[in-house]
Write an enzyme that holds these catalytic residues in place. Structure first.
Site, mmCIF file in Angstrom:
data_model
loop_
_atom_site.group_PDB
_atom_site.id
_atom_site.type_symbol
_atom_site.label_atom_id
_atom_site.label_comp_id
_atom_site.label_asym_id
_atom_site.label_seq_id
_atom_site.Cartn_x
_atom_site.Cartn_y
_atom_site.Cartn_z
ATOM 1 N N ILE A 40 -11.815 -92.139 12.040
ATOM 2 C CA ILE A 40 -10.695 -91.190 11.947
ATOM 3 C C ILE A 40 -10.253 -91.022 10.507
ATOM 4 C CG2 ILE A 40 -8.334 -90.681 12.712
ATOM 5 C CD1 ILE A 40 -8.811 -92.659 15.039
ATOM 6 N N SER A 42 -10.171 -93.196 6.321
ATOM 7 C CA SER A 42 -10.670 -94.269 5.470
ATOM 8 C C SER A 42 -9.627 -94.604 4.420
ATOM 9 C CB SER A 42 -11.973 -93.826 4.795
ATOM 10 O OG SER A 42 -12.553 -94.893 4.101
ATOM 11 N N GLY A 43 -9.382 -95.899 4.217
ATOM 12 C CA GLY A 43 -8.417 -96.339 3.215
ATOM 13 C C GLY A 43 -9.058 -97.298 2.232
ATOM 14 N N SER A 44 -8.258 -97.807 1.307
ATOM 15 C CA SER A 44 -8.808 -98.664 0.258
ATOM 16 C C SER A 44 -9.295 -100.005 0.805
ATOM 17 C CB SER A 44 -7.762 -98.889 -0.835
ATOM 18 O OG SER A 44 -6.595 -99.453 -0.273
ATOM 19 N N GLY A 46 -9.611 -100.648 4.366
ATOM 20 C CA GLY A 46 -10.178 -100.603 5.710
ATOM 21 C C GLY A 46 -10.386 -99.190 6.205
ATOM 22 N N LEU A 48 -10.302 -96.607 9.733
ATOM 23 C CA LEU A 48 -9.661 -96.449 11.031
ATOM 24 C C LEU A 48 -10.605 -95.702 11.965
ATOM 25 C CD1 LEU A 48 -6.888 -97.054 12.405
ATOM 26 C CD2 LEU A 48 -6.284 -94.684 11.902
ATOM 27 N N LYS A 61 -8.324 -100.476 13.238
ATOM 28 C CA LYS A 61 -8.390 -100.593 11.784
ATOM 29 C C LYS A 61 -9.320 -101.756 11.463
ATOM 30 C CE LYS A 61 -5.400 -101.453 7.758
ATOM 31 N NZ LYS A 61 -4.000 -101.725 7.348
ATOM 32 N N ASP A 155 5.143 -98.124 2.186
ATOM 33 C CA ASP A 155 4.166 -97.039 2.024
ATOM 34 C C ASP A 155 4.479 -95.904 2.988
ATOM 35 O OD1 ASP A 155 2.034 -95.733 0.835
ATOM 36 O OD2 ASP A 155 0.485 -96.761 1.995
#
Length: 296
Positions: A40, A42-44, A46, A48, A61, A155
């Site tokens: 779904i 993408s983060g720094s 992890g 999702l 996650k 955040d």
């Protein structure tokens, strides 16, 4: 769809560290019963995924394997600890976590409506005032609950505000959240530059009022359907906030009470910003007035 399984040498180190951080509780789920579908987001730290657990749609996650270091168990434990203690209509619901797999993962309810960021900026929705106020009040309800429970999110932004099928907005992603009374120095520059309070950017002590500043930017975004400081890079925006007291341009034709509230929420002095309880009450008052005018 695939299931999470397997182990790695690096993970054994992480698992031992995790044991010291977390006492396994009823939050621990069997990863063999968890299936992973499409990515779904993408983060720094992890990615999702849309997944399934015991026949229920979930969001998973998965923390990236390259981040399996000594700091990760502390961060993972912190997120699980916070999520396991919160339950509110406007906070994404925690289902469980896996701490004994090659990939540490956190499982929450699946939010089919996606993020407010996508709703505004990818789908190009311009909000009518009653819906704008309803979304803002949902966010306030969630944040008021978190602050009453000693949690600072750190955040808050539209990408971390998710919607269900009923358009109920819920606060999500507690990757950098912490208990305010935890002690120790708060980490500077935690969060996302375009939404970050000046005291956080400036490496000064900060508290829950930093979340209120971020909410002001969210409220501006809901009002304008624009990305804050869109003509500047994130770093240019941050430097402008620190050095010049930069704020987004106030939108034209906005309800003056919303404009006034926005400005009070992004005050440079944190103590001058209202609490989420005060913000919610004010927004509810504006909504009632708007609804009365529509009826008459």
């Amino acid at each position: 769809m695939g299931s999470l399984s397997g182990s790695s040498p690096s993970h054994s180190v992480v698992e031992k560290a995790l044991a010291a951080q977390l006492k396994s509780g009823d939050w621990e789920i069997d990863g063999r019963l968890l299936t992973i579908g499409e990515k779904i987001a993408s983060g720094s730290c992890g990615d999702l995924y849309h997944g399934a657990y015991l026949g229920t749609n979930v969001a998973v996650k998965v923390l990236k394997s390259e981040h399996l270091n000594e700091a990760l168990p502390v961060e993972f434990a912190q997120e699980v600890m916070i999520l396991s203690k919160v339950r509110h209509r406007n906070v994404v619901r925690f289902i469980g976590a896996c701490a004994k797999l090659s990939h540490l993962c956190i499982v929450t309810e699946y939010m089919p409506g996606g993020s407010l960021y996508d709703y505004l900026h990818r789908l190009h929705n311009v909000l009518e005032l009653p819906l704008l106020l309803k979304f803002a009040i949902d966010v306030c309800n969630g944040m008021e609950y978190l602050h009453q429970n000693d949690i600072i999110h750190r955040d808050l932004k539209t990408a971390n505000l998710l919607m269900d099928t009923e358009n109920v907005v819920k606060v999500a992603d507690f990757g950098v959240a912490r208990f305010q009374s935890q002690g120790g120095k708060m980490t500077a520059e935690t969060g996302t530059y375009r939404w970050m309070a000046p005291e956080v950017l400036n490496h000064r002590p900060y508290n829950q009022k930093a979340d209120v500043f971020s909410f002001a930017i969210v409220l501006w975004e809901l009002t304008t359907a624009k990305i804050p400081y869109e003509k500047k890079s994130p770093l240019q925006a941050a430097l402008g906030v620190i050095n010049e007291g930069l704020r987004p341009d106030l939108p034209n034709n906005v309800n003056p009470r919303i404009s006034d509230l926005m400005q009070r929420c992004w005050e440079a002095e944190p103590n001058n910003r209202p609490s989420f309880t005060e913000i919610r009450l004010e927004l509810e008052g504006i909504l009632h007035k708007v609804q009365d005018e529509q009826v008459s």
